[in-house]
Scaffold this active site. Structure first.
Site, PDB file in Angstrom:
ATOM      1  N   CYS A   1      -3.772  -3.990  -1.925  1.00 53.26           N
ATOM      2  CA  CYS A   1      -3.342  -3.243  -3.115  1.00 53.26           C
ATOM      3  C   CYS A   1      -1.811  -3.288  -3.245  1.00 53.26           C
ATOM      4  O   CYS A   1      -1.151  -4.192  -2.706  1.00 53.26           O
ATOM      5  CB  CYS A   1      -3.866  -1.813  -3.076  1.00 53.26           C
ATOM      6  SG  CYS A   1      -3.828  -1.027  -4.724  1.00 53.26           S
TER       7      CYS A   1
ATOM      8  N   ASP B   1      -3.543   7.139  -0.480  1.00 53.52           N
ATOM      9  CA  ASP B   1      -3.578   8.084  -1.607  1.00 53.52           C
ATOM     10  C   ASP B   1      -3.734   9.506  -1.098  1.00 53.52           C
ATOM     11  O   ASP B   1      -3.243  10.450  -1.712  1.00 53.52           O
ATOM     12  CB  ASP B   1      -4.702   7.710  -2.573  1.00 53.52           C
ATOM     13  CG  ASP B   1      -4.418   6.357  -3.201  1.00 53.52           C
ATOM     14  OD1 ASP B   1      -4.686   5.335  -2.537  1.00 53.52           O
ATOM     15  OD2 ASP B   1      -3.865   6.333  -4.315  1.00 53.52           O
TER      16      ASP B   1
HETATM   17  P1  RI2 Z   1       2.272   4.354  -3.095  1.00 62.95           P
HETATM   18  C1  RI2 Z   1      -2.660   3.189  -4.980  1.00 62.95           C
HETATM   19  O1  RI2 Z   1      -3.716   3.656  -5.785  1.00 62.95           O
HETATM   20  C2  RI2 Z   1      -3.109   2.338  -3.820  1.00 62.95           C
HETATM   21  O2  RI2 Z   1      -4.321   2.773  -3.249  1.00 62.95           O
HETATM   22  C3  RI2 Z   1      -1.927   2.483  -2.896  1.00 62.95           C
HETATM   23  O3  RI2 Z   1      -2.201   2.109  -1.562  1.00 62.95           O
HETATM   24  C4  RI2 Z   1      -1.634   3.965  -3.047  1.00 62.95           C
HETATM   25  O4  RI2 Z   1      -1.842   4.243  -4.450  1.00 62.95           O
HETATM   26  C5  RI2 Z   1      -0.295   4.435  -2.600  1.00 62.95           C
HETATM   27  O5  RI2 Z   1       0.746   3.921  -3.388  1.00 62.95           O
HETATM   28  P2  RI2 Z   1      -3.835   3.264  -7.372  1.00 62.95           P
HETATM   29  O6  RI2 Z   1      -2.966   4.272  -8.119  1.00 62.95           O
HETATM   30  O7  RI2 Z   1       2.369   5.827  -3.287  1.00 62.95           O
HETATM   31  O8  RI2 Z   1      -3.393   1.833  -7.558  1.00 62.95           O
HETATM   32  O9  RI2 Z   1       2.587   3.957  -1.682  1.00 62.95           O
HETATM   33  O10 RI2 Z   1      -5.297   3.454  -7.703  1.00 62.95           O
HETATM   34  O11 RI2 Z   1       3.086   3.570  -4.108  1.00 62.95           O
END
Ligand code: RI2
Length: 318
Positions: free
Chosen positions: A131, A200
């Protein structure tokens, strides 16, 4: 339920979070805090009680957009707990000030966490990512600043392909990138020194809730003997799990997985699209926060220090 007049920018932020135009747990938290500040500036609430009620309603609107990343309610909690004053102007200033403070803390936390995570990486290491996590990338950025050379194998991350964002950011940092489809991950693990992911939410037992596919990757990494770390600043710690609550896993629209025409061609099938999964603590080597690196099982100590025995809901309608 009372009808509150929420400002257009607040509605726009809520919509952008729901559609993932604004995404990533830390980014969502910062945008939510900013949206509360904008709401505070723009509301025409006539008295302190109306002001407080509008701010609580604004927080509820933001809260309902996505259920899994706890950084969102933690941001709302941070700002609303600092809302104070006996008149509208003082209340307004307190919210604007708290949101700005929150943003500064967010930025500092990510920088500090990056330094700690970078210490785990050695010159010449290859990482595998899943991701797109700004917390995880902060570790790579700090390692590069320390003069280390890092290569990356970047998982595409179906269905939304946020791996492409990671690939782009890493290229901007000058990191050589190899992009692979998710199902190729195990084949490449023998070439990898560290798996590096974000989070998350982190539960009190040390479970890591992150983008769907993280748990399978962690199990494979353990089997291959590759250490896996999650970079997660402390706003990702989920206070309600201290009192036995579980973390809700967001189920997103099936259209992210398959288009309507292909689905119709296949015939009668069910389609499910969970956005996150849970990696049990035994498959995670370290949780890296701005307060240090923790074995997952010991994260509960830090959670108690930060949240006491639980968390209130300052956005609840009184
Ligand atoms: P940061 C994202 O979720 C991913 O799962 C990623 O690992 C997590 O948020 C943390 O992101 P999504 O919003 O806070 O893409 O480290 O569903 O940037």
């Amino acid at each position: 339920m009372a009808d509150y007049d929420l400002a257009d920018p607040l509605e726009e932020t809520a919509e952008a979070i729901a559609t993932m135009e604004v995404r990533g747990a830390a980014t969502i938290a910062g945008e939510a805090a900013d949206a509360l500040a904008t709401q505070a500036r723009e509301t025409d609430a006539a008295d302190p009680e109306a002001f407080r009620a509008t701010m609580r309603a604004a927080a509820r609107r933001l809260r309902e957009t996505r259920p899994t990343a706890v950084s969102l309610p933690n941001a709302l909690r941070y700002v609303l707990q600092r809302m104070a004053g006996d008149d509208v102007e003082t209340l307004r200033e307190s919210v604007v000030r708290a949101a700005a403070e929150f943003d500064r803390r967010l930025e500092r936390a990510q920088e500090d966490l990056g330094q700690i995570g970078a210490n785990r990486l050695q010159d010449g290491d290859t990482i595998m990512t899943h991701c797109h996590s700004t917390d995880a990338l902060a570790c790579v950025e700090a390692a590069l600043e320390q003069g280390k050379e890092i290569d990356a194998i970047v998982k595409e991350t179906r269905p939304r392909k946020q791996g492409h964002i990671t690939a782009e950011r890493l290229r901007e940092l000058g990191v050589p990138v190899t992009l692979i489809v998710d199902s190729a991950a195990r084949r490449y693990l023998d070439e990898v020194d560290h798996v590096l992911v974000g989070a998350d939410s982190i539960a009190a037992d040390g479970s890591v809730i992150n983008k769907i596919g993280t748990s399978g990757l962690a199990v494979n990494a353990r089997e291959r003997g590759v250490p896996i770390m999650t970079a997660a600043q402390t706003i990702k710690l989920h206070p309600e799990t201290l009192t036995g609550h579980t973390v809700e896993i967001e189920m997103r629209d099936e259209a992210e997985v398959i288009d309507a025409e292909t689905r119709a061609d296949i015939g009668e099938i069910a389609v499910e699209n969970p956005a996150f999964d849970v990696t049990p603590p035994r498959y995670m080597d370290a949780i890296v926060t701005e307060s240090g690196q923790f074995p997952p099982e010991s994260i509960v100590t830090l959670m108690r220090e930060l949240f006491g025995e639980g968390a209130d809901e300052p956005w609840a309608e009184s």
